[in-house]
Design an enzyme around this catalytic site. Structure first.
Site, short mmCIF file in Angstrom:
data_model
loop_
_atom_site.label_atom_id
_atom_site.label_comp_id
_atom_site.label_asym_id
_atom_site.label_seq_id
_atom_site.Cartn_x
_atom_site.Cartn_y
_atom_site.Cartn_z
N LEU A 186 0.84 -1.21 0.00
CA LEU A 186 0.00 0.00 0.00
C LEU A 186 0.87 1.26 0.00
CD1 LEU A 186 -2.82 1.37 0.35
CD2 LEU A 186 -2.54 1.09 2.82
N GLY B 13 2.21 7.33 3.27
CA GLY B 13 2.22 6.32 4.33
C GLY B 13 0.94 6.46 5.13
N GLN C 186 12.30 -3.82 46.48
CA GLN C 186 10.91 -3.47 46.13
C GLN C 186 10.83 -2.57 44.89
OE1 GLN C 186 8.32 -0.76 48.51
NE2 GLN C 186 7.19 -2.63 48.97
N GLN D 130 16.25 -1.94 31.44
CA GLN D 130 16.59 -1.34 32.74
C GLN D 130 16.87 -2.42 33.80
OE1 GLN D 130 16.86 1.90 32.83
NE2 GLN D 130 17.35 2.16 34.98
N GLY E 255 23.61 -2.55 33.00
CA GLY E 255 24.56 -2.30 31.91
C GLY E 255 24.53 -3.36 30.82
N GLU F 297 1.39 -0.30 9.87
CA GLU F 297 -0.06 -0.57 9.81
C GLU F 297 -0.87 0.53 10.51
OE1 GLU F 297 -1.51 -4.52 9.87
OE2 GLU F 297 0.33 -5.31 8.97
#
Ligand SMILES: Cc1cc2nc3c(=O)[nH]c(=O)nc-3n(C[C@H](O)[C@H](O)[C@H](O)COP(=O)(O)OP(=O)(O)OC[C@H]3O[C@@H](n4cnc5c(N)ncnc54)[C@H](O)[C@@H]3O)c2cc1C
Length: 379
Positions: A127, A133, A279, A336, A340, A363
């Protein structure tokens, strides 16, 4: 591992188990190598086709699996969790067969559908153009009627599986404006059709994305799908289903990133305890898990409406928006969790983050999904 999913039938459960088995044996051993070397996984799509995984939601009459869309999407999620590029190509294959299935004549279906649905013929969806786009109605590639053929001239862009697919569901201009676009089924070997070199992408390295160029390519007129001028509505109707596929792919990527992050968080220790037991990190993992579960619920909701024959266009856009934004967030958070090493190519989470990004773009970008959702409000 037992399949921990709500599924509508034993057959659906067996399909998920089969998919996981194929993912373990066929996809997992080669995914890292192909994604790093940017090489095409020859034979992989044939194996998925042979297992019936390339045509699960299409009617059995044409060689499809006759499965509800909610089952197909969960299978797709499993494939994408192992290899996003393959999952995207499977979704695009389904997208590209939709116009023939929904708008083709009986004769056209008999000629081409069985090959497509058996997986012998891999499809691509064409398309987009360089200047068209989000604004698909601005496309320029021309199809000019000449006797018993259409003569195709112009260029298309961003074709997933470009140069590798066996057929291209093409949208080209046969008249003026948004009602001057038509849909065609183009065989890969058509004289006058050539492809650009693969785009150098951020991710999805194993499946090429290319331009296509039509130079006085003569296409038999019986390869027009639907009526002349109906192309844009055919394209959009296919995209409603396709967007659900992309939502499922995004959830697959997010689930894979979550699984890796949980595993790592239970191995890595700092300050004398597993990082999962801090935590601050445990809550991050909890938010990631909540995002995955809720994203999956949005695509299942839309798929169940589709399976019941209810309108689902708005829900498909909601699913695409929510699932792909969730995938971006969850994969970024997975990096995260790894600290590293998450920023190196030693672990898959780095790849997942690159893969998640495209799901927010193709899409229909997530801005365009908001446009669809806002237009659907109150209607
Ligand atoms: C890897 C990859 C694979 C792809 N595969 C296919 C494929 O198989 N077949 C195919 O046909 N296409 C494919 N595409 C094309 C993809 O669908 C388009 O890139 C996408 O629709 C965006 O169009 P664009 O790139 O022209 O961006 P643009 O339309 O130029 O948009 C640029 C920015 O402007 C924003 N924007 C545009 N209009 C609006 C608006 N009205 N309101 C608010 N914001 C707006 C967009 O959201 C975006 O952020 C693929 C693209 C990529 C990168």
């Amino acid at each position: 591992m037992p399949v921990d999913r709500l599924l509508p039938s034993d057959e659906a459960r067996e399909l998920i188990e089969l998919t996981r088995d194929i993912a373990d044996k066929v996809l997992d051993p080669v995914v890292d190598e192909h994604e790093k070397a940017e090489t095409y996984p020859e034979g992989v799509f044939a194996q998925l086709g042979a297992a019936g995984l390339l045509s699960l939601p299409q009617p059995e009459q044409w060689g499809g699996g006759g499965q509800p869309y909610e089952v197909y999407l969960q299978v797709l999620e499993e494939i994408a969790a192992r290899w996003a590029a393959v999952g995207v190509a499977v979704s695009v294959h389904s997208l590209s067969s939709h116009p023939l299935l929904a708008y083709g004549t009986e004769e056209q279906k008999q000629r081409w559908l069985p090959g497509m649905l058996s997986g012998d013929q891999i499809g691509a969806y064409s398309l987009s153009e360089p200047q068209a786009g989000s604004d698909a109605a601005a496309l320029n590639c021309k199809a000019t009627r000449d006797g018993d053929a259409y003569v195709l001239n112009g260029s298309k862009a961003w074709i997933t599986h470009g140069g590798k697919a066996d057929f291209y569901t093409l949208f080209a201009r046969t008249g003026e404006g948004s009602k001057g676009i038509s849909c065609f089924l183009v065989p890969a070997g058509l004289d006058g059709l050539s492809f650009g070199k693969p785009e150098e992408k951020m991710g999805l390295h194993a499946v090429p994305t290319t331009s296509a160029f039509y130079d006085n390519a003569r296409l038999d007129a019986d390869r027009l799908i639907g009526q002349e001028g109906q192309g844009l509505s055919i394209a959009f109707s296919a995209l409603d289903s396709g967007r659900l596929g992309i939502a499922a792919v995004a959830v697959g990527i997010a689930q894979a990133a979550l699984d890796e992050a949980v595993r790592y968080a239970n191995e890595r220790t700092t300050f004398g305890r597993k990082i999962a037991d801090h935590q601050g990190l445990g809550f991050l993992l909890a938010d990631m898990a909540a995002a995955v579960v809720s994203a999956r619920a949005t695509y299942l909701d839309a798929a169940r409406r589709r399976d019941l024959g209810l309108p689902y266009s708005t829900q498909a856009s909601v699913a695409k928006l929510i699932a792909t934004d969730a995938a971006m967030k969850v994969t970024t958070d997975a990096v995260q969790v790894f600290g590293g090493v998450g920023y190196t190519r030693d672990f898959r989470v780095e790849r997942y983050m690159r893969e998640a990004k495209i799901t927010q773009i193709f899409e229909g970008t997530n801005q365009i999904q908001r446009l669809v959702i806002s237009r659907g409000l109150g209607s």
